[in-house]
Design a protein around this motif. Structure first.
Motif, PDB file in Angstrom:
ATOM      1  N   LEU A  61      39.527 145.938 118.362  1.00 11.39           N
ATOM      2  CA  LEU A  61      39.546 146.323 119.808  1.00 11.39           C
ATOM      3  C   LEU A  61      39.452 145.279 120.803  1.00 11.39           C
ATOM      4  O   LEU A  61      38.711 144.570 120.725  1.00 11.39           O
ATOM      5  N   HIS A  62      40.512 145.428 121.795  1.00  7.56           N
ATOM      6  CA  HIS A  62      40.338 144.716 123.040  1.00  7.56           C
ATOM      7  C   HIS A  62      39.593 145.911 124.026  1.00  7.56           C
ATOM      8  O   HIS A  62      40.336 146.882 124.246  1.00  7.56           O
ATOM      9  N   GLN A  63      38.485 145.400 124.348  1.00  9.40           N
ATOM     10  CA  GLN A  63      37.590 146.395 125.182  1.00  9.40           C
ATOM     11  C   GLN A  63      37.499 146.184 126.489  1.00  9.40           C
ATOM     12  O   GLN A  63      36.955 145.170 126.982  1.00  9.40           O
ATOM     13  N   GLU A  64      38.386 147.230 127.127  1.00 12.32           N
ATOM     14  CA  GLU A  64      38.291 146.832 128.636  1.00 12.32           C
ATOM     15  C   GLU A  64      38.438 148.251 129.425  1.00 12.32           C
ATOM     16  O   GLU A  64      39.501 149.091 128.907  1.00 12.32           O
ATOM     17  N   ASP A  65      37.847 148.688 130.174  1.00 10.32           N
ATOM     18  CA  ASP A  65      38.072 149.932 130.949  1.00 10.32           C
ATOM     19  C   ASP A  65      39.173 149.454 132.265  1.00 10.32           C
ATOM     20  O   ASP A  65      38.532 148.863 133.100  1.00 10.32           O
TER      21      ASP A  65
END
Length: 187
Positions: A61-65
């Motif tokens: 996962l690339h985690q970014e809101d």
């Protein structure tokens, strides 16, 4: 060194509909990722974790809101303020890590968090690991060796990346996270 290929979590990496994860796993996909793009929809992430568990593959996962990163071009802090550039807060990454760790815990899933960049993210991962969540992580060489101060006057695009380079405090925390096992590898 085991080598494999990654398949997408969502069709066209659009974040709207799951790919044919079971068929892709049967065809040899080693893992699933929409790398570079987050899976914003929590319900879709939960469904992906259910399919991931059935296929015995990991979600990377690339985690970014995106709501928190909107318009940001570098780490939000003293350097971005000095340069007058819109910043990306560390919470953009750490809140998604916390969300997906909770979902993975609930679903009995397995996640791999790509390119950690901040103290808050390391704390979220450490808390998840302490609870027994099946979570692994990585840090990049550039996040381990550079900070947002490398941006200089802000005109050198070689230092623009996602997630952005962060502070010296974050860089040192990444190194310590690698040493203590919170971060599993360099990638």
């Amino acid at each position: 060194i085991p080598v494999g290929f990654s398949a997408t979590v969502t069709k066209g990496m659009a974040g709207k509909e799951l790919s044919e994860m079971a068929d892709l796993a049967d065809s040899g996909a080693a893992c699933f990722t929409d790398d570079g793009l987050p899976i914003a929809d929590a319900g879709l992430m939960r469904l992906a974790l259910q399919y991931q568990r059935l296929s015995d593959r990991v979600l990377a996962l690339h985690q970014e809101d995106a709501q928190l990163t909107r318009g940001g071009v570098m780490h939000e802090g003293a350097v971005s303020a000095q340069l007058g550039l819109a910043g990306i807060p560390p919470a953009s990454e750490s809140t998604m890590i916390a969300r997906d760790a909770l979902l993975a815990e609930y679903e009995g899933g397995r996640i791999h968090v790509q390119h950690l960049s901040s103290v808050q993210s390391i704390e979220a991962v450490a808390a998840a690991k302490e609870r027994g969540v099946r979570i692994t992580t990585e840090a990049t060489p550039h996040h381990l060796t550079l900070t947002d101060e490398a941006i200089g006057d802000g005109t050198d695009a070689n230092f623009k990346m996602n997630p952005p380079l962060r502070t010296e405090t974050d860089r040192l925390a990444l190194i310590e996270g690698l040493r203590d096992g919170t971060i599993d590898c360099i990638a």
